[in-house]
Design an enzyme around this catalytic site. Structure first.
Site, PDB file in Angstrom:
ATOM      1  CD  GLU A 188      -2.725   1.232   2.552  1.00 26.47           C
ATOM      2  OE1 GLU A 188      -2.333   0.686   3.586  1.00 26.47           O
ATOM      3  OE2 GLU A 188      -3.817   1.818   2.464  1.00 26.47           O
ATOM      4  CE  LYS A 194      -7.443   1.641   3.228  1.00 26.05           C
ATOM      5  NZ  LYS A 194      -6.183   2.089   3.879  1.00 26.05           N
ATOM      6  CB  CYS A 213      -4.541  -1.345   4.134  1.00 30.47           C
ATOM      7  SG  CYS A 213      -3.628  -1.442   5.674  1.00 30.47           S
TER       8      CYS A 213
END
Ligand SMILES: NC(=O)CCC(=O)C(=O)O
Length: 314
Positions: free
Chosen positions: A76, A150, A184
């Protein structure tokens, strides 16, 4: 990446199935018609020098490919320090072409050159006046196969330990991505992993930068849970730890198998993990422990809202 590998693909003769990925189908679906392949997880050091970060990632991808990886995953936010001050400065307009996005230009070039698939970790993406934390997936032809923004921004406030608000700069993505990658904090949401599994994914990739608080308590636990619950592989790739950085990454990039077993992992320093994924064991394990069949759809059910959305481009 998480490559979706759907039941009908099991009919492909093994001779075709090993070892070359015959890729991809339309509308963002990435199909790997292979049973066994090597994955490379590049746990990279990240510095304030973007040009260096790009060169460094290129070198690591090449090394992973030389070691046999056909699928390479980056961390990330690998082109920029993980900080709200840096995200706007390092952000790239991915849709505006290679000149506007040197980071994804490099990924496109290298994936095509080496004929590998790259899950390009994530970089800050600029789109109009918004910023996203975005993962680009490139196929063996060097073409962009999917872009995942994300969905669950990482906002945390544990007094005396860690405060970080991704939502200060980033806008959340709105669409689960059928190439089946999360970023994540997305790993914390079982529903997302379940949706991917129900759509046929056999591998979920989470480029991730956990920290010194959530890392020790949650990083491995979440990966193993997502893998065991859904009986699939989970791969994570973190930046290497920099004890002097504002946000200190936990490291410990890992590949977990469908029983929740850790197949390969590392500590917090820079490293490249090469490990084998064997999709053929998934069906065997799912047959022996048929969780999907045992699920009580009469009592509870996951509603995949996007699937119901006729306008959703998957
Ligand atoms: N960058 C992130 O999303 C960190 C996520 C994290 O540490 C968590 O606990 O979730």
């Amino acid at each position: 990446m998480a490559s979706a590998f759907r039941p009908q693909q099991a009919r492909i003769p093994p001779a075709l199935a090993i070892p070359i990925p015959l890729l991809t189908k339309a509308i963002g679906n990435l199909f790997c018609f292979i049973y066994r392949f090597k994955i490379g997880l590049c746990q990279l050091t990240v510095t304030p020098d973007k040009e260096r970060n790009i060169k460094h990632a290129r070198k690591a991808i090449k090394e992973a490919a030389q070691k046999g990886a056909q699928l390479v995953v980056l961390p990330e936010i690998w082109n920029s320090p993980y900080s709200n001050d840096s995200f706007p400065v390092y952000a790239e307009d991915i849709d505006a072409g290679h000149d506007a996005s040197p980071s994804t230009a490099m990924l496109a070039e290298v994936s095509g050159q080496l004929k590998i698939t790259i899950v390009g970790g994530s970089i800050p993406e600029r789109c109009g006046d918004k910023l996203y934390n975005t993962c680009c997936i490139f196929g063996t032809d060097g073409k962009l196969k999917a872009k995942h923004r994300k969905i669950h921004l990482f906002d945390i406030d544990i007094p005396g330990k860690i405060t970080f608000m991704e939502s200060k700069t980033f806008t959340a993505g709105e669409t689960p991505t059928i190439v089946d990658t999360g970023i994540c904090h997305d790993i914390c949401f079982e529903e997302l992993a379940m949706i991917y599994a129900s759509r046929g994914a056999h591998l979920l990739c989470y480029p991730g930068a956990f920290n010194m608080t959530s890392g020790p308590s949650h990083w491995e636990l979440l990966q193993r849970s997502r893998a065991a619950d859904n009986q699939l592989y989970v791969a994570t790739c973190s930046p290497a730890r920099d004890a002097g950085a504002g946000y200190i990454a936990w490291g410990h990039s890992t590949l977990v198998g469908p029983f929740g077993e850790v197949i390969a992992t590392t500590e917090h320093d820079e490293d490249i993990i090469i490990a084998e994924i064997d999709y053929s064991i998934l069906e065997q394990r799912r047959t022996r422990l048929p969780l999907a069949k045992q699920r009580r759809g009469d009592l509870y059910r996951l509603v995949d809202i996007r699937r119901l959305d006729a306008h959703c481009r998957l």
